[in-house]
Scaffold this active site. Structure first.
Site, PDB file in Angstrom:
ATOM      1  CD  GLU A 151      -5.005  -8.568  -0.241  1.00 22.42           C
ATOM      2  OE1 GLU A 151      -3.515  -8.525  -0.338  1.00 22.42           O
ATOM      3  OE2 GLU A 151      -5.701  -9.467  -0.257  1.00 22.42           O
ATOM      4  CB  ALA A 293       5.214  -9.691   2.467  1.00 28.26           C
ATOM      5  CD  GLU A 295      -0.946 -10.029  -2.742  1.00 26.97           C
ATOM      6  OE1 GLU A 295      -0.389 -10.096  -1.984  1.00 26.97           O
ATOM      7  OE2 GLU A 295      -2.043 -10.399  -3.274  1.00 26.97           O
ATOM      8  CD  GLU A 329       3.429 -11.663  -0.496  1.00 27.84           C
ATOM      9  OE1 GLU A 329       2.805 -11.082  -1.115  1.00 27.84           O
ATOM     10  OE2 GLU A 329       3.411 -12.314   0.863  1.00 27.84           O
ATOM     11  CG  HIS A 332       0.281 -13.154  -4.200  1.00 27.52           C
ATOM     12  ND1 HIS A 332      -0.962 -14.000  -4.685  1.00 27.52           N
ATOM     13  CD2 HIS A 332       0.434 -13.129  -2.998  1.00 27.52           C
ATOM     14  CE1 HIS A 332      -1.366 -14.156  -3.405  1.00 27.52           C
ATOM     15  NE2 HIS A 332      -0.784 -13.555  -2.552  1.00 27.52           N
ATOM     16  CD  GLU A 351      -3.336 -14.255  -0.456  1.00 25.85           C
ATOM     17  OE1 GLU A 351      -2.449 -14.962  -0.208  1.00 25.85           O
ATOM     18  OE2 GLU A 351      -3.336 -13.086  -0.519  1.00 25.85           O
TER      19      GLU A 351
HETATM   20 ZN    ZN Z   1      -0.726 -14.077  -0.493  1.00 22.80          ZN
END
Ligand code: ZN
Length: 905
Positions: A151, A293, A295, A329, A332, A351
Site C-alpha cells: 500500500e 502497520a 493490514e 489492522e 481492516h 481508514e
Molecule cells: Zn488503517
C-alpha cells in the site's frame, strides 16, 4: 523521481480499469540482490470499462467477474501495466513469447499492444533488487529479512500489474528461498504446500488466498524468524491458527500483541458481527517500516515497535499503542479488505472507519472517557493544525500528486470523527444496522464513500446529502455560540453560528450537518431537562445543526444556566463561547459529562497560560493564577475519580497545544516562559497534595498492563511531572530516585524524559546508565535518542547530529530518524525554533537526505514545518528560506515536491 512538474490525479477523472485480472499466480525466487518473480495473470477486458461510471457508483468488482463479457468487444486492445524499477526478463501472451514490436517498456509502465478481446493469460518474468530498496515500498530487506509493503502503490515495484484498488484477484503464491537464511516463508491466505529442494539447501512454500483482493493487500515474508502461536475459535465454529513472527530471541516480547489480537477478534464478532475468514492469521514484526502497520490479508506486517513489548522494554503508552494498532489492522479485515476502496480518493472509507472501530474497541476494553479524551487530544494536536494550514484537504481529497502524502490525520482521525457523528445522529442501533447493510451490499467489492453513506440513509430513512459535505469540504468549523436568558419568559436561547474558514482552493463554504450534544446546568449544579419551545424534544441531549445560523430556545429555565456545549466532542469543531473563569470553575466542579469536565480544565488552563504568554511578550503583569489553581485543586483531588481519568485531568496543555491556539506570530520563547510560569505556580500551590498523591498511589510492584494498573502508574507519574515543574531540590531528587528505582519501562522512560527536560545535573549520568542498559537493543535505544533530543538547551542540536553517527542509529530506519528528528521538532519547540534558524536548516537537511532513498519518510519529516506561516516574522523568514532551498534542490521526489509546493503556496 521527478523530471518535470508532475500532474495531479483527480477524483472526477475516475474510470474503471479497462481489464480485469481474475487470477494471479506468482513464483518468487528470493535473492537479496536479484529476486526473480514469475507472474501468470488471467485477464480479460472489463465489461463495465466503457460504461461511464458516475463517481457515486462502486466498481462492482464482484459482478464484473461473473458477467459474460458482452461489452468486451469495445475494449481498446492496448494494455498498460504499472511497473517500477523492474528488469523484464520475458513476456508471453497465451503461452507465446511476445515479439519486441508488440510491447514497450517505459519508466513506470509496460505497454502491450493488440491484446485479445477474449480472456487471455500473460506470463511475465522480472527481477528486482530488494537489498537496494531503501524506500521500504515493494519488496525489501530489513535486518536480513525479506518483506513487502504494497500500500498504496508498492506492488508495481514487485511485478508488472494493474496496481489499483478496484482490480480484485485471487492469488496463489509460491516462494522459494535458501532454507537457512529464509526458514520462514509466508504470504497471504492459507498454506497449501511446502517442501525442500536441492538436498535441503533450498525450500519452498505455496500459499493460496481464496478471497479476491487488490494488489495493495499482497504480502510476502521470508526470513530466519521465531514465532509464538495461539488459536482462536470463531463464532462460526472455525478454528484459526494465530502466529506472531519476530527476530529469534524476541519471542518473549510477543505475548501482549497476541492477547490484544484475540480480544480484537472477539470484539469484532460481538460488536459488529464480523468473524475471521481464513485458517490462519499471521503477524510479522519488521524493523524498517514506513508507518505503524499494514493490514495485508491474513498476513499483517508491523513496525516492530508496535509488536514487541515486555515490562522492561515497553512503556504503558507502547502497550496501549500495540493494543490499538493490532485491533486496527485486524478490523481492516472487514473494513478495507472484504470491502475495499474503489480508488485512493476513498481512502477514508477504510481508514476513518477503521480508526473509529479501533477507538470504540479501546473505549470498550478500557475507559470510554479516557479514550475519548485521548482521541480528541490527538485530533486537536495533529488534525486541527493540518486543517488550518497549507496542507488542508477534505477527508476525501479531490486531487493528489502522490497518494502517500494523503495518509494524514485528516483522512484517519477526522475521517473517524465523521463515522462517529453518523453514529451519534443515528444512535448505536441505527449505526449497527447501517454497517450490516454496508457489509451485505458491498462484501467482495471496491466501494465509495457514497456507497457507505447510502447504507445509513437507507436504514434510517434520513437524508444525509448535507452530511456528505463533510467529505468534500476542508477546514475545521468554528461554532460561535452565545446564550441569552430571559428571566420573565423563563427561557434560555442558544445562538449558534457556523464559521467556516477558507482553506487552499476552497474560499466559500456551505454549512454542515452536525450533532451538537449539550447540557444546561442550573446554578446549583443540577442538570436541566431540555425542552425546546417549539415542543421538539431533545433526544439524548443532542440538537442538530444544519444552517449557518441557528437559535434554540429552551423552556422552564428559571435562572441563568451555564451551558456545557459539544459534550463528548460531538462534532470536530472549534467552540467559541464567552465563559468566565467562574463558569469554567463551575463546569469543572459540576459537569456530568466527563469529557467536558476535562475540556473545561484544558480551557481554563489554556486561557490562563495565554495571559502569561502575552505578559512574557509585552512585559506587562500577567496577574495571578489563583482562581485556576483553586479550580484545579477541587478537580484533581476529587476522591471519586478513577486514577486513569485523574491522570488525564492532570496532563495539562503544553507548548505545542498553546502554539496551535495562538496560531499567529508565534514566539516559542514567550510560549515556553508563559507555560512554565503557570505550571510552576500550580506545582507550588498544590505541591503538598501532589507529593501525597505520589506517595500514596501504589501500583503493584509486578508490572501488569491492565487499565487499572496503567491508571495508577499514570496518576503517580502525573504527580511526579507536576512536581518536577516546581523544581525544588527534593523534586529533582525524587525524579532521579524514580529513575533509579524503576523496574519497568513506563517508570524508567518517564523519569528519563523528566531528567532530560528538568534535571540538568543528572542528565549525563542518567543518559549513560540508560545507554549501558539498552545499548544492545535496537528498539529500546530509541528512548535514549529521544530523551537527548528533548534537552532544552542550545547544545542539543549539535548533540543530535553526533547521535546520528551512533552505532545503533541507522539513517534508513524510520524509527531511528523519528526518535531524533520528530522528537526534536515536536517535543523541543524552543530549540527546534531557534532564532538563528539552525533547527529549520537541520530539518531541511534531513528531508533532502531522506528524499534520496525514502520519499515517504522525507515528505513526512517536512510536514513538521507546516506551521511556518504562523511564526513571528524573523523565524518565518528563516523557515521559508529552508523550504525554498528544498524546493530548488535537484531530484525531488513527487512526495516532497507536492508538500513543499503546497507549503510555499
Ligand atoms: Zn488503517
Amino acid at each position: 523521481m521527478r523530471t518535470d512538474t508532475p500532474r495531479p490525479i483527480r477524483l472526477k477523472n475516475y474510470k474503471p480499469a479497462p481489464f480485469t485480472i481474475d487470477k494471479v499466480s506468482l513464483d518468487f525466487q528470493l535473492d537479496r540482490t536479484a529476486t526473480r518473480v514469475t507472474s501468470r495473470l488471467h485477464m480479460r477486458p472489463n465489461p463495465s470499462a466503457d460504461t461511464p461510471t458516475a463517481d457515486a457508483k462502486s466498481a462492482k468488482a464482484k459482478s464484473t467477474r461473473s458477467a459474460k463479457g458482452s461489452k468486451a468487444e469495445a475494449s481498446t486492445g492496448t494494455l498498460v501495466l504499472d511497473g517500477e524499477l523492474l528488469e523484464l526478463e520475458s513476456l508471453k501472451l497465451n503461452g507465446e513469447p511476445l515479439p519486441r514490436s508488440r510491447y514497450r517498456v517505459g519508466k513506470e509502465t509496460l505497454t502491450i499492444r493488440q491484446v485479445p478481446r477474449a480472456p487471455f493469460t500473460l506470463d511475465i518474468v522480472t527481477t528486482c533488487n530488494p537489498e537496494a530498496n531503501k524506500a521500504l515500498s515493494g519488496l525489501y530487506v530489513s535486518r536480513g529479512m525479506f518483506c513487502t509493503q504494497c500500500e498504496a502503490e508498492g506492488f508495481r515495484r514487485i511485478t508488472y500489474f494493474l496496481d489499483r484498488p478496484d482490480v480484485l484477484a485471487t492469488y496463489t503464491v509460491r516462494i522459494e528461498a535458501d532454507a537457512e537464511a529464509a526458514s520462514t516463508l509466508l504470504s497471504n491466505g492459507n498454506l497449501r504446500e511446502r517442501g525442500t529442494l536441492a538436498e535441503g539447501k533450498r525450500h519452498y512454500a505455496i500459499w493460496r488466498d481464496p478471497h479476491p483482493k487488490p494488489s495493495y493487500l499482497f504480502a510476502l515474508v521470508g526470513g530466519h524468524l521465531a514465532s509464538i502461536a495461539s488459536t482462536f475459535t470463531t463464532s462460526e465454529g472455525e478454528h484459526v491458527d494465530l502466529r506472531i513472527y519476530v527476530e529469534p530471541g524476541k519471542e518473549d516480547r510477543c505475548g501482549w500483541a497476541m492477547d490484544a489480537l484475540k480480544r480484537s477478534m472477539a470484539w469484532d464478532e460481538r460488536r459488529f458481527g464480523r468473524a475471521y475468514d481464513l485458517e490462519v492469521f499471521n503477524i510479522v514484526a519488521v524493523s524498517d517500516f514506513n508507518m505503524g502497520a499494514m493490514e495485508n490479508k491474513g498476513l499483517n506486517i508491523f513496525n516492530d515497535r508496535l509488536i514487541l513489548a515486555s515490562p522492561q522494554t515497553a512503556s504503558d503508552a507502547t502497550y496501549a499503542a500495540i493494543e490499538a494498532v493490532i485491533a486496527h489492522e485486524y478490523f481492516h479485515n472487514w473494513t478495507g479488505n472484504r470491502i475495499t476502496c474503489r480508488d485512493w480518493f476513498q481512502l477514508c472509507l477504510k481508514e476513518g472507519l477503521t480508526v473509529y472501530r479501533d477507538q470504540e474497541f479501546t473505549a470498550d476494553e478500557r475507559s470510554r472517557a479516557v479514550e475519548r479524551i485521548n482521541d480528541v487530544r490527538r485530533l486537536k494536536l495533529s488534525q486541527f493544525p493540518e486543517d488550518a494550514g497549507p496542507l488542508a484537504h477534505p477527508v476525501r481529497p479531490a486531487s493528489y500528486i502522490e497518494i502517500n502524502n494523503f495518509y494524514t490525520a485528516t483522512v484517519y482521525e477526522k475521517g473517524a470523527e465523521l463515522c462517529r457523528m453518523i453514529a451519534t445522529l443515528l444512535g448505536e442501533a441505527g449505526f449497527r444496522a447501517g454497517m450490516n447493510l454496508f457489509f451485505e451490499r458491498h462484501d467482495g467489492e471496491a466501494a465509495t464513500v457514497e456507497d457507505f453513506i447510502a447504507c445509513f440513509a437507507h436504514v434510517s430513512g434520513r437524508d444525509l446529502s448535507q452530511f456528505m459535505i463533510w467529505y468534500q469540504q476542508a477546514g475545521t468549523p468554528e461554532l460561535v455560540c452565545s446564550l441569552d436568558h430571559d428571566q420573565a419568559a423563563q427561557t434560555a436561547t442558544l445562538h449558534v453560528e457556523q464559521v467556516l474558514p477558507p482553506t487552499p482552493g476552497q474560499q466559500r463554504k456551505k454549512p454542515l450537518h452536525m450533532p451538537l450534544a449539550l447540557g444546561l446546568l442550573a446554578p446549583d449544579g443540577e442538570e436541566l431537562a431540555l425542552k425546546l419551545k417549539d415542543g421538539d424534544v431533545v433526544e439524548n441531549g443532542i440538537i442538530e445543526l444544519t444552517q449557518r445560523r441557528q437559535s434554540f430556545t429552551f423552556e422552564g429555565v428559571r435562572e441563568r444556566p451555564v451551558p456545557s456545549l459539544l459534550r463528548h466532542f460531538s462534532a470536530p469543531c472549534n467552540l467559541t463561547i464567552d465563559l468566565s473563569d467562574h463558569d469554567y470553575a463551575f463546569l469543572i466542579a459540576h459537569d456530568r459529562d466527563p469529557f467536558n469536565r476535562w475540556q473545561a480544565v484544558q480551557s481554563f488552563v489554556t486561557r490562563t497560560m495565554q495571559r502569561f504568554i502575552t505578559a512574557a511578550r509585552t512585559g506587562k503583569n500577567p496577574g495571578s493564577a489563583d482562581q485556576l489553581i483553586e479550580a484545579l485543586r477541587a478537580a484533581f483531588f476529587d476522591r471519586k475519580l478513577e486514577p486513569a481519568y485523574r491522570a488525564e485531568l492532570m496532563r495539562l496543555p503544553g507548548e505545542t497545544a498553546l502554539a496551535r491556539i495562538i496560531a499567529h506570530d508565534i514566539d516559542p520563547d514567550a510560549i515556553h516562559k508563559g507555560c512554565h510560569q503557570v505550571m510552576r505556580a500550580i506545582a507550588r500551590a498544590l505541591g503538598p497534595e501532589f507529593e501525597k498523591l505520589y506517595r500514596t498511589t501504589k501500583p503493584k510492584r509486578t508490572y501488569d498492563p491492565s487499565a487499572e494498573q496503567m491508571g495508577l502508574r499514570a496518576q503517580r507519574l502525573a504527580a511526579l511531572t507536576l512536581l518536577a515543574y516546581r523544581g525544588e531540590a527534593a523534586d529533582k531528587d525524587r525524579v532521579v530516585q524514580h529513575f533509579k528505582g524503576a523496574n519497568n519501562m513506563t517508570d524508567q522512560s518517564a523519569a528519563l524524559y523528566l531528567i532530560a527536560t528538568h534535571v540538568p545535573a543528572a542528565r549525563q549520568a542518567t543518559f549513560a546508565a540508560f545507554h549501558e542498559r539498552w545499548k544492545d537493543d535496537h528498539l529500546t535505544i530509541n528512548a535514549w535518542f529521544a530523551a537527548q533530543a528533548m534537552v532544552p538547551t542550545a547544545s542539543t542540536l549539535e548533540r543530535i547530529k553526533t547521535l546520528q553517527r551512533h552505532a545503533l542509529y541507522s539513517a534508513t530506519t524510520p524509527n531511528n530518524v523519528s526518535a531524533v528528528v520528530n522528537t526534536f521538532a515536536t517535543v523541543n519547540p524552543v530549540q527546534f525554533n531557534r532564532a538563528d534558524g539552525e533547527g529549520y536548516a537541520f530539518l531541511a537537511d534531513e528531508v533532502l537526505k531522506a528524499n534520496a532513498f525514502n520519499p515517504q519518510l522525507a515528505a513526512r519529516l517536512m510536514t513538521q514545518l507546516r506551521g511556518w506561516k504562523t511564526l513571528e516574522p524573523q523565524r518565518r523568514k528563516r523557515a521559508q528560506a529552508e523550504l525554498k532551498r528544498i524546493a530548488k534542490a535537484p531530484g525531488l521526489s513527487n512526495d516532497v515536491f507536492e508538500i513543499v509546493t503546497k507549503m510555499l503556496d
